[in-house]
Design a protein around this motif. Structure first.
Motif, short mmCIF file in Angstrom:
data_model
loop_
_atom_site.label_atom_id
_atom_site.label_comp_id
_atom_site.label_asym_id
_atom_site.label_seq_id
_atom_site.Cartn_x
_atom_site.Cartn_y
_atom_site.Cartn_z
N ALA A 30 0.83 -1.21 0.00
CA ALA A 30 0.00 0.00 0.00
C ALA A 30 0.86 1.26 0.00
O ALA A 30 0.72 2.14 0.87
CB ALA A 30 -0.93 -0.04 1.21
N ARG A 31 1.75 1.39 -1.00
CA ARG A 31 2.59 2.57 -1.16
C ARG A 31 2.44 3.10 -2.58
O ARG A 31 2.37 2.32 -3.53
CB ARG A 31 4.06 2.22 -0.90
CG ARG A 31 4.40 1.98 0.56
CD ARG A 31 5.79 1.39 0.72
NE ARG A 31 6.78 1.95 -0.20
CZ ARG A 31 8.00 1.43 -0.38
NH1 ARG A 31 8.35 0.34 0.28
NH2 ARG A 31 8.84 1.99 -1.23
N GLU A 32 2.40 4.44 -2.71
CA GLU A 32 2.09 5.00 -4.01
C GLU A 32 3.13 4.65 -5.07
O GLU A 32 2.77 4.33 -6.22
CB GLU A 32 1.94 6.52 -3.93
CG GLU A 32 1.49 7.11 -5.26
CD GLU A 32 1.29 8.61 -5.23
OE1 GLU A 32 0.74 9.16 -6.21
OE2 GLU A 32 1.67 9.24 -4.21
N ASP A 33 4.40 4.70 -4.74
CA ASP A 33 5.42 4.41 -5.75
C ASP A 33 5.30 2.97 -6.25
O ASP A 33 5.49 2.69 -7.44
CB ASP A 33 6.82 4.68 -5.20
CG ASP A 33 7.15 3.87 -3.96
OD1 ASP A 33 6.22 3.57 -3.17
OD2 ASP A 33 8.34 3.52 -3.76
N VAL A 81 -6.34 -7.70 -12.26
CA VAL A 81 -6.72 -7.53 -10.86
C VAL A 81 -5.53 -6.91 -10.13
O VAL A 81 -4.44 -7.50 -10.12
CB VAL A 81 -7.09 -8.88 -10.20
CG1 VAL A 81 -7.50 -8.65 -8.74
CG2 VAL A 81 -8.18 -9.59 -10.97
N VAL A 82 -5.73 -5.74 -9.56
CA VAL A 82 -4.70 -5.13 -8.74
C VAL A 82 -5.03 -5.42 -7.28
O VAL A 82 -6.08 -5.02 -6.78
CB VAL A 82 -4.61 -3.61 -8.98
CG1 VAL A 82 -3.58 -2.99 -8.04
CG2 VAL A 82 -4.22 -3.33 -10.42
N HIS A 83 -4.12 -6.10 -6.62
CA HIS A 83 -4.34 -6.62 -5.27
C HIS A 83 -3.46 -5.85 -4.29
O HIS A 83 -2.23 -5.94 -4.34
CB HIS A 83 -4.00 -8.12 -5.27
CG HIS A 83 -4.19 -8.80 -3.95
ND1 HIS A 83 -3.78 -10.10 -3.73
CD2 HIS A 83 -4.73 -8.37 -2.78
CE1 HIS A 83 -4.07 -10.45 -2.48
NE2 HIS A 83 -4.65 -9.42 -1.89
N ILE A 84 -4.08 -5.08 -3.41
CA ILE A 84 -3.32 -4.35 -2.38
C ILE A 84 -3.62 -4.95 -1.01
O ILE A 84 -4.65 -5.59 -0.81
CB ILE A 84 -3.66 -2.85 -2.38
CG1 ILE A 84 -5.15 -2.62 -2.12
CG2 ILE A 84 -3.21 -2.20 -3.68
CD1 ILE A 84 -5.53 -1.18 -1.87
N TYR A 85 -2.69 -4.71 -0.09
CA TYR A 85 -2.86 -5.27 1.26
C TYR A 85 -2.14 -4.42 2.27
O TYR A 85 -1.19 -3.69 1.96
CB TYR A 85 -2.32 -6.70 1.31
CG TYR A 85 -0.81 -6.79 1.22
CD1 TYR A 85 -0.02 -6.87 2.36
CD2 TYR A 85 -0.17 -6.77 -0.03
CE1 TYR A 85 1.37 -6.94 2.27
CE2 TYR A 85 1.21 -6.84 -0.13
CZ TYR A 85 1.98 -6.92 1.02
OH TYR A 85 3.34 -6.98 0.94
N ASN A 86 -2.60 -4.51 3.50
CA ASN A 86 -1.81 -4.04 4.65
C ASN A 86 -2.23 -4.87 5.86
O ASN A 86 -3.37 -5.31 5.97
CB ASN A 86 -1.99 -2.55 4.90
CG ASN A 86 -3.36 -2.18 5.40
OD1 ASN A 86 -4.37 -2.52 4.78
ND2 ASN A 86 -3.43 -1.46 6.51
#
Length: 559
Positions: free
Chosen positions: A104-107, A123-128
């Motif tokens: 979960a970082r913009e760069d 599918v773009v998969h983000i996580y934290n």
């Protein structure tokens, strides 16, 4: 060194008396997402090359997977390059979504969208991480700070996707370590992310619930999933996915219970490759459905090819007892198991509902041969010995002879200490029962019937030896031969057991006879094949008596 269990605490159960999932039944396959090329790959000692990833991807497509996580392109140049190869060489079918993971970082999110430029479906998969351990010890953030990370990442994903409208985007969010997170807080974070993505306005959204580390029994995980299913906003517009691991050995069970609790989608890897004890095994989960008469939507009929390719690329050997895929999972060494399998298979007809003892599915459905099912060692019994003779050589034996031969084969197995091949069983059968003692080959016979009796003239001997003539009288050919032998050898001969069989067209002989003969105080069994049932019966008796008399003085030639 101490083994101190008191340092651990039991995971708390969920207070949910209205749980509904235990009464549910899985009636269709969930959506599957194969994560071999990302989650599986990061667990390898030697990660895959672009060429290996390409080969693996092609297999996953051929098997029928529609969502495939292909890498972590913001963290790995190989993964970035692989995404570009898939897109630029047009290797992704129109109905397949490629999935990529990013922190979960913009760069990193920007780099991720760069790797996907020109994709048809992605599918773009983000996580934290959201659990107390990570909030308090790893990232030093409170709940609001943790939620803010997820919301800001969701906004970046939304905005970068809008810059590439030619791609059909799916957004996926994982509250990593969900299984160890307070469920009400996980729901709070999920709702905040969905308020950014607005699945109710047409954006395809996947909410993935990972058991990043399996910390409880599967029923507790199912309770957690059911709470999310019942309480998140936009539920009708969201796909709930689960991603279980196998730390407690329950990855498949947890995924199955999660589907019962409301999950629509399951992530996993072929044969369970993954960090620590591994990911949820797609083969086991899919074949479990198949065994219940449910189409898994994935083609596992080429199981040996699947196993071979996974082993080659991952350099990890499949355990021989691995469900559905291991070399020994359809093999029976136990005598009682073999007997039950043999009897059930003899009754099974193509088109019948499968109902065979000890075999939850038909091995042929996954490319296994029936020759691999019953195998012989010191634990085997008459059923296994009979089965391999019938299966591999077309030899059907009476029960009494099955028992007798099984004891001989078991002794061989105990002396050898390992598995006995069907060829070894056949050789033992030939040497102990089918071979003819020297001087006791039936040369010819002549039967004359008079009233109720048969007068028999029988000649025996080998081609290069003097022929012995036997003459006897009885109710039939066998009793006439017995009467002749009684007079000739000076010991009483009795046929204790007798069975005869017609043989198929594939053999030169047409008949087989099995006899157990008593000569004086000695019992001897023998088997013979011949062009007709009479010749087979006579030769079997001669072989049995010949074995008893072997070493004794040869018969006097009749002149």
């Amino acid at each position: 060194m101490s083994f101190d269990h008191t340092k651990y605490q039991p995971f708390p159960v969920i207070d949910k008396p209205d749980r509904r999932w235990p009464g549910q039944r899985i009636e269709k396959a969930p959506l599957w997402a194969a994560v071999d090329l990302r989650d599986g790959n990061q667990a390898l000692i030697k990660p895959m090359s672009v060429a290996q990833k390409r080969t693996f991807f092609q297999m996953l497509v051929e098997l029928g997977f529609k969502e495939i996580e292909v890498g972590f392109p913001s963290a790995s140049q190989i993964d970035f390059d692989f995404c570009r190869v898939l897109i630029e060489e047009d290797l992704v079918p129109d109905d397949v979504h490629i999935q990529v993971l990013t922190q979960a970082r913009e760069d990193l999110i920007a780099r991720t969208f760069e790797s996907l430029k020109g994709a048809k479906n992605a599918v773009v998969h983000i996580y934290n991480a959201t659990s107390p351990t990570f909030r308090e010890q790893v990232f030093n953030v409170d709940k609001d700070g943790c939620k803010a990370i997820a919301v800001r990442a969701a906004e970046w994903v939304r905005d970068y996707a809008a810059q590439q409208p030619e791609t059909h985007w799916s957004f996926q969010y994982s509250p990593e370590t969900f299984s160890a997170t307070e469920t009400d807080f996980a729901i709070e974070v999920i709702d905040a992310v969905n308020n950014v993505w607005r699945p109710d306005q047409g954006q395809r959204v996947i909410i993935n619930l990972p058991a990043t580390v399996e910390v409880s029994t599967p029923n507790v995980f199912a309770d957690q999933v059911e709470l999310v299913h019942e309480n998140i906003q936009y539920r009708d517009d969201v796909i709930i996915s689960v991603h279980t691991h196998d730390d407690r050995g329950c990855g498949v069970a947890a995924a199955e219970m999660a589907v019962m609790a409301g999950a629509d989608r399951v992530e996993g890897t072929l044969l369970g490759n993954g960090e620590r004890t591994g990911n949820m095994d797609l083969v086991t989960a899919g074949m479990n459905l198949y065994s219940q008469g449910i189409d898994p939507q994935i083609d596992f009929s080429r199981m040996k090819e699947i196993v071979a390719l996974v082993e080659e690329i991952t350099d990890i050997q499949t355990h021989p007892r691995h469900p559905y895929a291991g070399d020994l999972v359809f093999s029976a060494f136990s005598g009682s198991h073999q007997d039950a399998i043999r009897k059930c298979l003899s009754r099974y007809k193509e088109g019948d509902t499968w109902n065979v003892a000890y075999l939850p599915i038909d091995p042929a459905d996954v490319g296994r041969r029936y020759e691999e099912v019953v195998r012989i060692n010191s634990q085997s019994g008459k059923g296994g010995v009979a089965h391999v003779l019938e299966r591999d050589f077309g030899i059907d034996l009476p029960r009494w002879l099955q028992q007798e031969l099984a004891k001989v084969v078991q002794k061989d197995a105990e002396e050898d200490g390992g598995e006995i091949t069907s060829e070894s069983v056949h050789r033992r059968f030939n040497s102990d029962y089918l071979s003819v003692p020297m001087g006791w080959t039936l040369r010819s016979y002549d039967l004359n019937r008079s009233n109720d009796h048969v007068q028999a003239q029988i000649s025996i001997g080998d081609n290069d030896q003097t022929v012995t003539l036997l003459s006897g009288r009885g109710d039939g050919a066998m009793s006439a031969l017995v009467e002749a032998l009684n007079r000739q050898i000076g010991s009483e001969v009795k046929v204790v057991s007798f069975d005869e069989y017609s043989l198929g067209d594939s053999t030169e002989a047409n008949a087989m006879a099995c006899v157990r003969v008593q000569v004086g105080e000695t019992i001897q069994s023998a088997v013979a094949t011949a062009a007709d049932t009479t010749a087979a019966a006579l030769q079997a008796i001669l072989s049995a008596v010949g074995r008893v008399e072997r070493g004794s003085e040869q018969l006097t030639v009749n002149s």
